[in-house]
Design a protein around this motif. Structure first.
Motif, PDB file in Angstrom:
ATOM      1  N   GLU A 150     -10.158  -4.639  10.492  1.00  0.00           N
ATOM      2  CA  GLU A 150     -10.080  -6.062  10.118  1.00  0.00           C
ATOM      3  C   GLU A 150      -8.764  -6.692  10.563  1.00  0.00           C
ATOM      4  N   GLU A 151      -7.713  -5.898  10.552  1.00  0.00           N
ATOM      5  CA  GLU A 151      -6.386  -6.403  10.932  1.00  0.00           C
ATOM      6  C   GLU A 151      -6.158  -6.347  12.444  1.00  0.00           C
ATOM      7  N   GLY A 152      -7.232  -6.253  13.188  1.00  0.00           N
ATOM      8  CA  GLY A 152      -7.149  -6.273  14.647  1.00  0.00           C
ATOM      9  C   GLY A 152      -6.586  -5.004  15.254  1.00  0.00           C
ATOM     10  N   LYS A 153      -6.691  -3.895  14.511  1.00  0.00           N
ATOM     11  CA  LYS A 153      -6.181  -2.585  14.957  1.00  0.00           C
ATOM     12  C   LYS A 153      -4.679  -2.634  15.273  1.00  0.00           C
ATOM     13  N   ASP A 154      -3.983  -3.494  14.515  1.00  0.00           N
ATOM     14  CA  ASP A 154      -2.533  -3.619  14.651  1.00  0.00           C
ATOM     15  C   ASP A 154      -1.893  -2.866  13.482  1.00  0.00           C
ATOM     16  N   ALA A 155      -1.161  -1.784  13.782  1.00  0.00           N
ATOM     17  CA  ALA A 155      -0.606  -0.920  12.733  1.00  0.00           C
ATOM     18  C   ALA A 155       0.359  -1.670  11.821  1.00  0.00           C
ATOM     19  N   GLN A 156       1.194  -2.548  12.397  1.00  0.00           N
ATOM     20  CA  GLN A 156       2.165  -3.285  11.585  1.00  0.00           C
ATOM     21  C   GLN A 156       1.469  -4.244  10.621  1.00  0.00           C
ATOM     22  N   LYS A 157       0.482  -4.984  11.136  1.00  0.00           N
ATOM     23  CA  LYS A 157      -0.278  -5.901  10.270  1.00  0.00           C
ATOM     24  C   LYS A 157      -1.022  -5.123   9.184  1.00  0.00           C
ATOM     25  N   PHE A 158      -1.526  -3.967   9.550  1.00  0.00           N
ATOM     26  CA  PHE A 158      -2.252  -3.112   8.609  1.00  0.00           C
ATOM     27  C   PHE A 158      -1.342  -2.674   7.453  1.00  0.00           C
ATOM     28  N   VAL A 159      -0.137  -2.190   7.780  1.00  0.00           N
ATOM     29  CA  VAL A 159       0.804  -1.739   6.752  1.00  0.00           C
ATOM     30  C   VAL A 159       1.263  -2.906   5.894  1.00  0.00           C
ATOM     31  N   ARG A 160       1.546  -4.060   6.537  1.00  0.00           N
ATOM     32  CA  ARG A 160       1.960  -5.242   5.773  1.00  0.00           C
ATOM     33  C   ARG A 160       0.874  -5.695   4.810  1.00  0.00           C
ATOM     34  N   SER A 161      -0.382  -5.650   5.277  1.00  0.00           N
ATOM     35  CA  SER A 161      -1.513  -6.059   4.430  1.00  0.00           C
ATOM     36  C   SER A 161      -1.664  -5.139   3.223  1.00  0.00           C
ATOM     37  N   LEU A 162      -1.538  -3.829   3.441  1.00  0.00           N
ATOM     38  CA  LEU A 162      -1.608  -2.876   2.334  1.00  0.00           C
ATOM     39  C   LEU A 162      -0.476  -3.106   1.332  1.00  0.00           C
ATOM     40  N   HIS A 163       0.731  -3.315   1.849  1.00  0.00           N
ATOM     41  CA  HIS A 163       1.893  -3.536   0.976  1.00  0.00           C
ATOM     42  C   HIS A 163       1.717  -4.816   0.158  1.00  0.00           C
ATOM     43  N   LYS A 164       1.289  -5.888   0.829  1.00  0.00           N
ATOM     44  CA  LYS A 164       1.123  -7.186   0.166  1.00  0.00           C
ATOM     45  C   LYS A 164       0.053  -7.131  -0.927  1.00  0.00           C
ATOM     46  N   THR A 165      -1.053  -6.431  -0.634  1.00  0.00           N
ATOM     47  CA  THR A 165      -2.185  -6.420  -1.571  1.00  0.00           C
ATOM     48  C   THR A 165      -2.004  -5.416  -2.702  1.00  0.00           C
ATOM     49  N   ILE A 166      -1.465  -4.247  -2.396  1.00  0.00           N
ATOM     50  CA  ILE A 166      -1.443  -3.159  -3.377  1.00  0.00           C
ATOM     51  C   ILE A 166      -0.093  -3.022  -4.087  1.00  0.00           C
ATOM     52  N   ILE A 167       1.006  -3.002  -3.317  1.00  0.00           N
ATOM     53  CA  ILE A 167       2.316  -2.730  -3.916  1.00  0.00           C
ATOM     54  C   ILE A 167       2.992  -4.008  -4.420  1.00  0.00           C
ATOM     55  N   ALA A 168       2.964  -5.073  -3.610  1.00  0.00           N
ATOM     56  CA  ALA A 168       3.634  -6.318  -3.986  1.00  0.00           C
ATOM     57  C   ALA A 168       2.862  -7.113  -5.032  1.00  0.00           C
ATOM     58  N   ASN A 169       1.657  -6.705  -5.319  1.00  0.00           N
ATOM     59  CA  ASN A 169       0.827  -7.426  -6.296  1.00  0.00           C
ATOM     60  C   ASN A 169       0.275  -6.438  -7.324  1.00  0.00           C
ATOM     61  N   PRO A 170       1.160  -5.805  -8.137  1.00  0.00           N
ATOM     62  CA  PRO A 170       0.718  -4.711  -9.011  1.00  0.00           C
ATOM     63  C   PRO A 170      -0.273  -5.136 -10.092  1.00  0.00           C
ATOM     64  N   MET A 171      -0.128  -6.365 -10.611  1.00  0.00           N
ATOM     65  CA  MET A 171      -1.042  -6.809 -11.672  1.00  0.00           C
ATOM     66  C   MET A 171      -2.470  -6.918 -11.161  1.00  0.00           C
ATOM     67  N   ASP A 172      -2.608  -7.399  -9.927  1.00  0.00           N
ATOM     68  CA  ASP A 172      -3.949  -7.501  -9.338  1.00  0.00           C
ATOM     69  C   ASP A 172      -4.542  -6.112  -9.121  1.00  0.00           C
ATOM     70  N   THR A 173      -3.688  -5.179  -8.662  1.00  0.00           N
ATOM     71  CA  THR A 173      -4.147  -3.802  -8.443  1.00  0.00           C
ATOM     72  C   THR A 173      -4.574  -3.152  -9.750  1.00  0.00           C
ATOM     73  N   LEU A 174      -3.820  -3.438 -10.830  1.00  0.00           N
ATOM     74  CA  LEU A 174      -4.139  -2.828 -12.126  1.00  0.00           C
ATOM     75  C   LEU A 174      -5.485  -3.303 -12.679  1.00  0.00           C
ATOM     76  N   LYS A 175      -5.928  -4.494 -12.250  1.00  0.00           N
ATOM     77  CA  LYS A 175      -7.246  -4.980 -12.690  1.00  0.00           C
ATOM     78  C   LYS A 175      -8.352  -4.008 -12.288  1.00  0.00           C
ATOM     79  N   VAL A 176      -8.118  -3.295 -11.190  1.00  0.00           N
ATOM     80  CA  VAL A 176      -9.144  -2.399 -10.650  1.00  0.00           C
ATOM     81  C   VAL A 176      -9.179  -1.070 -11.409  1.00  0.00           C
ATOM     82  N   CYS A 177      -8.221  -0.852 -12.310  1.00  0.00           N
ATOM     83  CA  CYS A 177      -8.187   0.396 -13.092  1.00  0.00           C
ATOM     84  C   CYS A 177      -9.475   0.598 -13.890  1.00  0.00           C
ATOM     85  N   VAL A 178      -9.985  -0.499 -14.456  1.00  0.00           N
ATOM     86  CA  VAL A 178     -11.170  -0.390 -15.316  1.00  0.00           C
ATOM     87  C   VAL A 178     -12.380   0.129 -14.535  1.00  0.00           C
ATOM     88  N   PRO A 179     -12.807  -0.559 -13.439  1.00  0.00           N
ATOM     89  CA  PRO A 179     -13.956  -0.007 -12.705  1.00  0.00           C
ATOM     90  C   PRO A 179     -13.664   1.347 -12.064  1.00  0.00           C
TER      91      PRO A 179
END
Length: 357
Positions: A65-94
């Motif tokens: 999805e990130e156009g097979k760009d490793a840097q964009k891929f890592v940034r996207s993971l960091h932004k979604t999972i690490i930089a946004n911990p409250m959103d990630t914690l919502k997924v704990c229940v399911p």
């Protein structure tokens, strides 16, 4: 333009065919894996390995999805999972719920024949509808309430067919024979335990599906990225389940006790199920998805007769028929058949009336 339409059409039917085969083969494979002679693998470890397989697959899809760009891929993971911990914690229940649900499905497959398991698990339609009404405040059509009633009646008939009369003797005899023949410590057949496990899995499936849908709609994150979050959080819960349920056996016999190529195939088959459903939801409608599920039930019944000496009775057939009818009726929306008024634009509420299953 025609080629794009043909490609979408082809993808729709290929994904439906894949879903049909996956639904049918998964139930049959789980049953065979849990009742075949030889060492029996630990189901908790298989659930955990399926989460690892899903994580790797979804990471690859996010990378794509990130156009097979490793840097964009890592940034996207960091932004979604690490930089946004409250959103990630919502997924704990399911995450926790799906781990428990998948373990219950293995318990159910260990104690119910593949055909009964396949039919009974369709009760997740009822639990999903129930949670859709309670959590998402959706309204059900009258036809959908009728479908849910048919569904319950069909599953009751199927369960009674397995516990009463001549069917009980044949099914019980087959189960007893299976238990007697097994030398690798397969679980003793207990239909009531299998039923309760299936009901528990249906309840958890309904809750987790609706909860997951709610958090998907609450943020602009792709389905694959949500699945990365889901698997990342499911893995610690899966490890915990392994060592709570089977810790002593893992230490004595090893984590991969009983594993062979068939178990590896089963893990990949289970991991791929959710990803196939995501493709089907995107390219196919409820009627076609219902057709795929119904065909999977028929395949499971026919295959069970030849593989597991399943005794197909008139009562079981009638009950399974009611379940199949309920799946089609539940996916039917009369508003789509009716002509739309020309004076006003179409409303956006039609889709909300149909809880996704």
């Amino acid at each position: 333009m025609n080629s794009i339409h043909m490609n979408a059409n082809t993808l729709k039917y290929v994904s439906l065919l894949t879903l049909t085969l996956q639904n049918a083969i998964l139930g049959l494979s789980m049953r065979y894996a849990r009742t075949r002679p030889g060492d029996i693998f630990l189901s908790s470890t298989a659930v955990l390995m399926a989460e690892f397989a899903k994580l790797i697959t979804c990471l690859f899809l996010v990378f794509n999805e990130e156009g097979k760009d490793a840097q964009k891929f890592v940034r996207s993971l960091h932004k979604t999972i690490i930089a946004n911990p409250m959103d990630t914690l919502k997924v704990c229940v399911p995450s926790l719920v799906y781990i428990v649900q998948n373990n219950l499905l293995y318990v159910s497959a260990s104690h119910l024949d593949a055909a009964t398991y396949q039919v009974t698990y369709q009760l997740k339609i009822l639990t999903t509808a129930m949670f859709a009404v309670v959590i998402l405040r959706r309204k059900l059509l009258n036809t959908q309430w009728g479908a849910l009633l048919l569904l319950v009646m069909g599953i009751v008939l199927v369960q009674l067919a397995q516990t009463e009369g001549p069917a009980s003797g044949s099914a019980g005899g087959a189960a007893a024979a299976a238990t007697t023949d097994l030398s690798g410590g397969a679980p003793e057949q207990n239909k009531m335990l299998g039923l309760w496990a299936a009901l528990g899995a249906c309840f958890l499936s309904g809750f987790a599906g609706i909860y997951f849908e709610k958090i998907l709609k609450g943020a602009e994150i792709s389905v694959w990225m949500r699945n990365v979050q889901l698997s990342l959080l499911s893995i610690p819960f899966g490890l915990l389940t392994c060592f709570i349920n089977d810790g002593s056996r893992i230490f004595d016999q090893g984590f991969f006790k009983g594993y062979d190529l068939f178990v590896c195939y089963l893990v990949l088959l289970q991991a791929g199920g959710g990803l196939i459903v995501a493709v089907v939801v995107k390219y196919a409608d409820n009627i076609l998805k219902g057709f795929a599920t119904s065909l999977a039930i028929i395949i499971s019944c026919v295959a069970s007769i030849y593989i597991f000496d399943f005794n197909l009775t008139l009562q079981f057939s009638f009950g399974a028929g009611l379940v199949i009818a309920s799946i089609f009726l539940y996916g039917y929306d009369p508003a789509r058949s009716a002509p739309k008024p020309t004076m006003q634009g179409p409303g956006g509420d039609e889709e909300k009336l149909l809880p996704r299953v």
